[in-house]
Design a protein around this motif. Structure first.
Motif, PDB file in Angstrom:
ATOM      1  N   ASN A  66       0.818  -1.208   0.000  1.00  0.00           N
ATOM      2  CA  ASN A  66       0.000   0.000   0.000  1.00  0.00           C
ATOM      3  C   ASN A  66       0.855   1.262   0.000  1.00  0.00           C
ATOM      4  O   ASN A  66       0.402   2.333  -0.395  1.00  0.00           O
ATOM      5  CB  ASN A  66      -0.925   0.002   1.222  1.00  0.00           C
ATOM      6  CG  ASN A  66      -1.858   1.184   1.231  1.00  0.00           C
ATOM      7  OD1 ASN A  66      -2.478   1.482   0.220  1.00  0.00           O
ATOM      8  ND2 ASN A  66      -1.945   1.868   2.352  1.00  0.00           N
ATOM      9  N   THR A  67       2.109   1.151   0.441  1.00  0.00           N
ATOM     10  CA  THR A  67       3.017   2.291   0.364  1.00  0.00           C
ATOM     11  C   THR A  67       3.171   2.730  -1.089  1.00  0.00           C
ATOM     12  O   THR A  67       3.248   3.921  -1.383  1.00  0.00           O
ATOM     13  CB  THR A  67       4.390   1.916   0.944  1.00  0.00           C
ATOM     14  OG1 THR A  67       4.220   1.466   2.294  1.00  0.00           O
ATOM     15  CG2 THR A  67       5.337   3.103   0.931  1.00  0.00           C
ATOM     16  N   VAL A  68       3.206   1.757  -1.986  1.00  0.00           N
ATOM     17  CA  VAL A  68       3.309   2.077  -3.408  1.00  0.00           C
ATOM     18  C   VAL A  68       1.943   2.455  -3.975  1.00  0.00           C
ATOM     19  O   VAL A  68       1.773   3.503  -4.604  1.00  0.00           O
ATOM     20  CB  VAL A  68       3.873   0.869  -4.188  1.00  0.00           C
ATOM     21  CG1 VAL A  68       4.012   1.204  -5.666  1.00  0.00           C
ATOM     22  CG2 VAL A  68       5.208   0.433  -3.605  1.00  0.00           C
ATOM     23  N   VAL A  69       0.955   1.599  -3.728  1.00  0.00           N
ATOM     24  CA  VAL A  69      -0.368   1.780  -4.326  1.00  0.00           C
ATOM     25  C   VAL A  69      -1.050   3.054  -3.828  1.00  0.00           C
ATOM     26  O   VAL A  69      -1.728   3.748  -4.585  1.00  0.00           O
ATOM     27  CB  VAL A  69      -1.256   0.550  -4.016  1.00  0.00           C
ATOM     28  CG1 VAL A  69      -2.660   0.745  -4.572  1.00  0.00           C
ATOM     29  CG2 VAL A  69      -0.639  -0.703  -4.598  1.00  0.00           C
ATOM     30  N   VAL A 292       8.958   6.316  -4.158  1.00  0.00           N
ATOM     31  CA  VAL A 292       7.542   6.294  -4.540  1.00  0.00           C
ATOM     32  C   VAL A 292       7.033   7.717  -4.758  1.00  0.00           C
ATOM     33  O   VAL A 292       6.242   7.970  -5.686  1.00  0.00           O
ATOM     34  CB  VAL A 292       6.710   5.571  -3.457  1.00  0.00           C
ATOM     35  CG1 VAL A 292       5.209   5.728  -3.724  1.00  0.00           C
ATOM     36  CG2 VAL A 292       7.077   4.098  -3.405  1.00  0.00           C
ATOM     37  N   PHE A 293       7.482   8.652  -3.943  1.00  0.00           N
ATOM     38  CA  PHE A 293       7.115  10.065  -4.112  1.00  0.00           C
ATOM     39  C   PHE A 293       7.531  10.563  -5.500  1.00  0.00           C
ATOM     40  O   PHE A 293       6.749  11.210  -6.203  1.00  0.00           O
ATOM     41  CB  PHE A 293       7.782  10.899  -3.014  1.00  0.00           C
ATOM     42  CG  PHE A 293       7.830  12.365  -3.303  1.00  0.00           C
ATOM     43  CD1 PHE A 293       6.700  13.156  -3.151  1.00  0.00           C
ATOM     44  CD2 PHE A 293       9.004  12.967  -3.740  1.00  0.00           C
ATOM     45  CE1 PHE A 293       6.730  14.522  -3.433  1.00  0.00           C
ATOM     46  CE2 PHE A 293       9.051  14.323  -4.020  1.00  0.00           C
ATOM     47  CZ  PHE A 293       7.911  15.106  -3.863  1.00  0.00           C
ATOM     48  N   ILE A 294       8.754  10.240  -5.911  1.00  0.00           N
ATOM     49  CA  ILE A 294       9.231  10.687  -7.224  1.00  0.00           C
ATOM     50  C   ILE A 294       8.378  10.086  -8.337  1.00  0.00           C
ATOM     51  O   ILE A 294       8.030  10.765  -9.316  1.00  0.00           O
ATOM     52  CB  ILE A 294      10.716  10.313  -7.404  1.00  0.00           C
ATOM     53  CG1 ILE A 294      11.580  11.088  -6.404  1.00  0.00           C
ATOM     54  CG2 ILE A 294      11.171  10.611  -8.830  1.00  0.00           C
ATOM     55  CD1 ILE A 294      13.040  10.666  -6.390  1.00  0.00           C
ATOM     56  N   VAL A 295       8.020   8.799  -8.193  1.00  0.00           N
ATOM     57  CA  VAL A 295       7.158   8.158  -9.191  1.00  0.00           C
ATOM     58  C   VAL A 295       5.823   8.890  -9.286  1.00  0.00           C
ATOM     59  O   VAL A 295       5.308   9.133 -10.390  1.00  0.00           O
ATOM     60  CB  VAL A 295       6.932   6.673  -8.841  1.00  0.00           C
ATOM     61  CG1 VAL A 295       5.845   6.064  -9.734  1.00  0.00           C
ATOM     62  CG2 VAL A 295       8.227   5.885  -8.984  1.00  0.00           C
ATOM     63  N   GLY A 296       5.241   9.266  -8.143  1.00  0.00           N
ATOM     64  CA  GLY A 296       3.979  10.004  -8.152  1.00  0.00           C
ATOM     65  C   GLY A 296       4.096  11.341  -8.845  1.00  0.00           C
ATOM     66  O   GLY A 296       3.186  11.759  -9.583  1.00  0.00           O
TER      67      GLY A 296
END
Length: 502
Positions: A66-69, A292-296
């Motif tokens: 869920n950290t990713v999703v 994950v922040f950078i991906v967002g």
């Protein structure tokens, strides 16, 4: 999390992951005669977790699929202000270090099994113990619900809808219950090792593919976002900064006293192993939530203009684009999304194990049948765990909120237990009655704000407001109605690292 991967490929990967988890469960329980006859053996892996298993099970406790999703869509919607996800995960480690090493030594000496063993030992108050049990069960129930929703979304997405959401949840819950029943905490910890490695490798691969899609130039991507959606890269206003600080307190104190996190403290084979694991955990926020922040943020450039519901599908949309780069990326993304499912399951199994331990040891073993054998307590915990899963499955069938909203909800009440751990372990003057009233009033304030839709007041979360009131009542009340000198001396001995309490 909509994907266009081949449903067959997704099913194959999921079956492989499921078989590996079942084999780990079987192997963990094979030959362990005392596993199902001992609370410590079943719920704490015999208090013998080494540094690799302890590190990864702590990692799986703090992070999940869920950290990713859930976090990448939040970064997409809020922009650079979601950079807060990195420091608030770091603060959790700082809060752990306030009490975990000392609690470990006391727990080893006093043979604690559940977090409320500490509460009962320290305050000798049924009221404080029962209230803390309720708040912890509340937090665990919400957290488990969150993971069940995430499992269904992830499996359905990975298989391109071939496996419907509801069937996905039931199938992987069955896998989880089976290997947990077979191997207890030992199985949970060893599956965490596999799932943690896959999750970390997958996040790095997703980032690499995302950067490839934007030409490898994150600076130009940021400039483009600044031109099209300047609010997402602007300097945060005062209200946002206050909300940041509030989130730091809420997550920092709340996540550090997760019941399953506390039980991992108990499970370490030594204090040195525990401290070394925390030292390595300090590097994980930038490697996990930071990436994950950078991906967002990259998602803002790749898929501009998504509404809230659309942004919840962001990771699946990016993964589809990355998978289309070439065959290698395709299979890496399939493996990664299988790993997301496995990581979500690894978090759910920890939560369920802790939930059942509170029921079996604290409610059944202490309040209902204090003559029960440890074998019977373990059996009761297993059965209650299945009942809880059935109830939560009924709720998860039609999930009530986005993943992030479910995520925030659990902390509002759980965090109210923090003063009893962090102050109680050092301050001998702290007495039971103020702790109880502080915890109760703090929980009522936080709960009232949450359930009336007023989750924040001037940027401050209801849980943090409740926690401030809680601390104030516990501290001032302990000065007004202090324990006797004899009681304070006894508490000093109880919490000493060297003196055996009487």
């Amino acid at each position: 999390m909509s994907l266009t991967f081949s449903g067959t490929d997704g099913i194959i990967i999921l079956v492989v992951y499921a078989l590996i988890m079942l084999l780990i469960g079987y192997w963990s329980g094979r030959g362990e005669k005392d596993l199902h006859n001992s609370l410590s053996g079943y719920y704490l892996a015999g208090k013998n977790l080494g540094i690799i298993a302890l590190f990864f099970t702590l990692y799986a406790t703090q992070y999940s699929g869920n950290t990713v999703v859930g976090y990448a869509p939040t970064a997409y919607r809020t922009g650079f202000s979601w950079l807060q996800s990195v420091p608030f995960m770091t603060i959790i480690i700082g809060v752990y270090l306030l009490f975990a090493p000392r609690l470990y030594v006391i727990s080893k000496r006093e043979n604690f099994v559940t977090p409320t063993d500490w509460i009962d030992y320290r305050f000798r108050s049924k009221a404080v113990t029962l209230l803390s049990i309720f708040l912890m069960l509340w937090g665990l129930g919400n957290y488990l619900l969150e993971q069940l929703v995430a499992i269904g979304q992830a499996v359905s997405g990975l298989t391109g809808g071939t496996i419907p959401y509801q069937i996905a949840v039931v199938a992987f819950v069955f896998v989880m219950l089976t290997y947990e029943w077979l191997g207890g905490m030992k199985a949970v910890a060893f599956t965490d090792v596999m799932q943690g490695i896959v999750l970390m490798a997958g996040i790095i691969t997703l980032l690499a593919g995302s950067l490839y899609l934007v030409g490898g130039d994150f600076v130009s991507t940021t400039k483009m976002i600044a031109e099209t959606e300047p609010a997402k890269v602007g300097v945060p206003d005062m209200m946002t900064l206050i909300n940041w600080f509030s989130m730091f307190l809420l997550i920092g104190f709340g996540a550090a006293i997760y019941p399953h996190a506390v039980q991992r403290i108990y499970s370490a084979e030594s204090e040195r192993t525990l401290k070394r694991s925390f030292a390595r955990m300090a590097w994980m926020p930038p490697i996990t939530t930071g990436l994950v922040f950078i991906v967002g943020i990259i998602g803002i450039a790749l898929f501009p203009g998504l509404d809230r519901d659309g942004s919840e599908q962001l990771i699946g949309m990016i993964a589809n684009e990355v998978a289309a780069i070439n065959g290698l990326y395709y299979w890496l993304m399939v493996l990664f999304f299988g790993g997301i499912v496995a990581a979500i399951v690894s978090t759910a199994d920890s939560v369920l194990l802790s939930f059942s331990s509170l029921i079996s040891n604290d409610i059944y073993g202490k309040l209902i049948n204090n003559q029960a054998s440890e074998r019977k307590k373990v059996l009761v915990g297993k059965i209650v765990g299945i009942i809880v899963i059935v109830v939560l499955l009924w709720i998860a069938w039609y999930p009530p909120a986005t993943l992030y909203e479910i995520f925030v909800l659990k902390f509002e009440l759980l965090v109210q237990v923090a003063p009893a751990f962090i102050l109680g372990i050092y301050w001998k003057r702290m007495s039971a009655m103020p702790v109880f009233w502080g915890m109760l009033i703090g929980a009522l304030v936080a709960g009232l704000m949450t359930f009336t839709g007023h989750k924040t007041f001037m940027g401050v979360h209801g849980g943090v407001i409740g926690l401030a009131i809680n601390f104030f009542i516990a501290v001032i009340g302990s000065y007004i109605v202090p324990p006797t000198a004899a009681k304070q001396k006894k508490v000093e001995n109880m919490t000493s690292l060297h003196v055996k309490s009487s």
